[in-house]
Enzyme design. Structure first.
Site: not given
Lengths: 308, 156
Positions: A236, A240, A244
């Protein structure tokens, strides 16, 4: 902007392909953009991939020259700035670069001491490294998507030269950092709690009864739960940041496509580009900060000895 | 978007950069910042102390000033007292001198008056004798009537 004869899909794909350098096996058929065989390799060759398919066929033993090059270059810039700040540092009135760097150090230090309450000389410098470096890599996103690839293509003399300038839009970069953090996590866990302590943490949580004949049945359940939550942390963390920035880059590429679609679309694209860039200033800072904070939190978790 | 060796390359770069920060950047900057913090704290403390010293000095100066004023007032008062005393003394002396002079003058006047009275008495006696001689037509034997004349003169 999409060059002559290039479809929008081709343009987008071209922008999302890293500059891969790796080994192509003997007998490999190299194709050009139209699918014609250009040459058949006589032996194993280390070369730069000319198509996305070639980059895929290189397998694991290939490096993304652009990702590594830019991240190392940005690290060197930061190192230079830090070095300058340290070189001129004195306890008097700080000014210029020193003041700026000290501000960042102060901020990182405050954040880390807030989260991490153990003694470890590594954590705070690591947080500083992550925050500044990830920020710099993210910042590359604000450079108009075509500038650097276009310049690189001109220098290389090849219009299809791949060049991706934002290292954090390459999952290799983000996962590389996340896995390093993961390795440190496991290292500190074992160092702080001992190997048995680490195993106990994986097997005796969250369900624990205290009676051995019940625990035997609980241990597998615990192990699955804890392992998943442990593995989920680096994934994660890395994805992440990647997600993004990749999404942000994608939007920039789509906006850039508008510039080749007539005057009205071009003007619209100008405002969209500006708006998205301004919004992205927030995203790149926030993502750098989030990566730093999560890393620090994971390190704190690795140091925390839980009560049984 | 292929996972490849870049992963490891990035990790190595990451670790190298962390090592650089940990070795050269972080300790140097943190120690300097702490040193500055201490310097500022010391400076503030010194300023505080100076403030207190100033307050003390002001208080002391005020006290000295009050003392000086008090002393000055005392001195002036004493001087006034002394001046009054001197004036009083001078007045007393003057009065005493005046009294003395007056008394002397009075005594002299009295003496003079007595002398004049005596003279006048003698002259009156002689005048009375002369008048009586003239009334009686002959000379009064001064010796014979001396008692009478004296008595007359005493009555005057």
């Amino acid at each position: 902007m999409a060059s002559e004869g290039q479809t929008s899909t081709g343009y987008i794909q071209h922008h999302l392909q890293n500059l891969a350098y790796g080994k192509l096996p003997a007998g490999y058929e190299r194709l050009d953009a139209n699918g014609n065989v250009v040459e058949v390799l006589q032996q194993d060759t280390w070369t730069i991939a000319h198509t996305s398919q070639e980059a895929v066929d290189m397998g694991f033993w290939a490096v993304h020259l652009d990702t590594l090059g830019w991240s190392v270059f940005l690290a060197l810039i930061l190192g230079f700035i830090f070095n300058k700040a340290v070189g001129t540092a004195n306890a008097g009135v700080p000014k210029g670069v020193q003041s700026f760097v000290e501000m960042i150090v102060e901020f990182v230090n405050a954040t880390v001491t807030d989260i991490f309450h153990h003694k470890n000389r590594l954590i705070a410098p690591m947080a500083l490294t992550i925050f500044t470096w990830v920020f710099m890599m993210n910042l590359m996103d604000l450079i108009p998507v075509d500038w650097l690839p276009f310049a690189a293509a001109q220098i290389a003399g090849d219009p299809h030269f791949f060049f991706k300038v934002v290292p954090t839009t390459d999952p290799n970069a983000t996962m590389g950092m996340a896995l390093t953090v993961f390795a440190l996590m496991i290292f500190f866990s074992i160092q702080q709690k001992g190997f048995m302590g680490f195993v106990k943490e994986l097997t005796l949580h969250p369900f624990h009864s205290g009676k051995w004949f019940v625990d035997i049945f609980l241990i597998p359940v615990n192990l699955i739960l804890e392992t998943v939550s442990l593995i989920a942390k680096p994934i994660s963390l890395g994805l992440r940041l990647f997600g993004n920035l990749y999404a942000g880059e994608m939007i920039f590429i789509l906006i850039a496509l508008m510039f080749s679609a007539g005057l009205v679309m071009g003007i619209g694209g100008f405002f969209l580009q500006m708006g998205w860039a301004i919004f992205h200033i927030l995203v790149i800072t926030l993502q750098a900060f989030v990566f730093m904070v999560l890393t620090t939190v994971y390190m704190a978790m690795a140091h925390d000895v839980e009560e049984h | 978007m292929n996972i490849n060796l870049t992963l490891i390359g990035q990790s190595i770069t990451f670790i190298a950069f962390i090592w650089f920060c940990m070795k050269f950047v972080w300790p140097a900057l943190i120690s300097i910042m702490e040193e500055r913090e201490k310097k500022i704290a010391d400076g503030l403390e010194a300023a505080d102390r100076a403030d207190k010293d100033l307050e003390l000095a002001k208080k002391k100066a005020g006290e000295t000033l009050t003392d000086a004023k008090k002393q000055a007032a005392e001195i002036i008062e004493q001087a006034n007292k002394r001046a009054n005393q001197i004036v009083d003394e001078a007045k007393d002396q003057a009065r005493a001198e005046g009294d003395r002079l007056k008394a002397a003058a009075q005594a002299e006047i009295e003496q003079e008056a007595n002398r004049a009275k005596e003279e006048l008495r003698g002259k009156v006696a002689a005048l009375a004798l002369a008048g009586a001689e003239k009334v009686l037509g002959n000379a009064i034997d001064a010796n014979a009537h001396n008692d009478l004349v004296d008595k007359l003169a005493a009555e005057l």
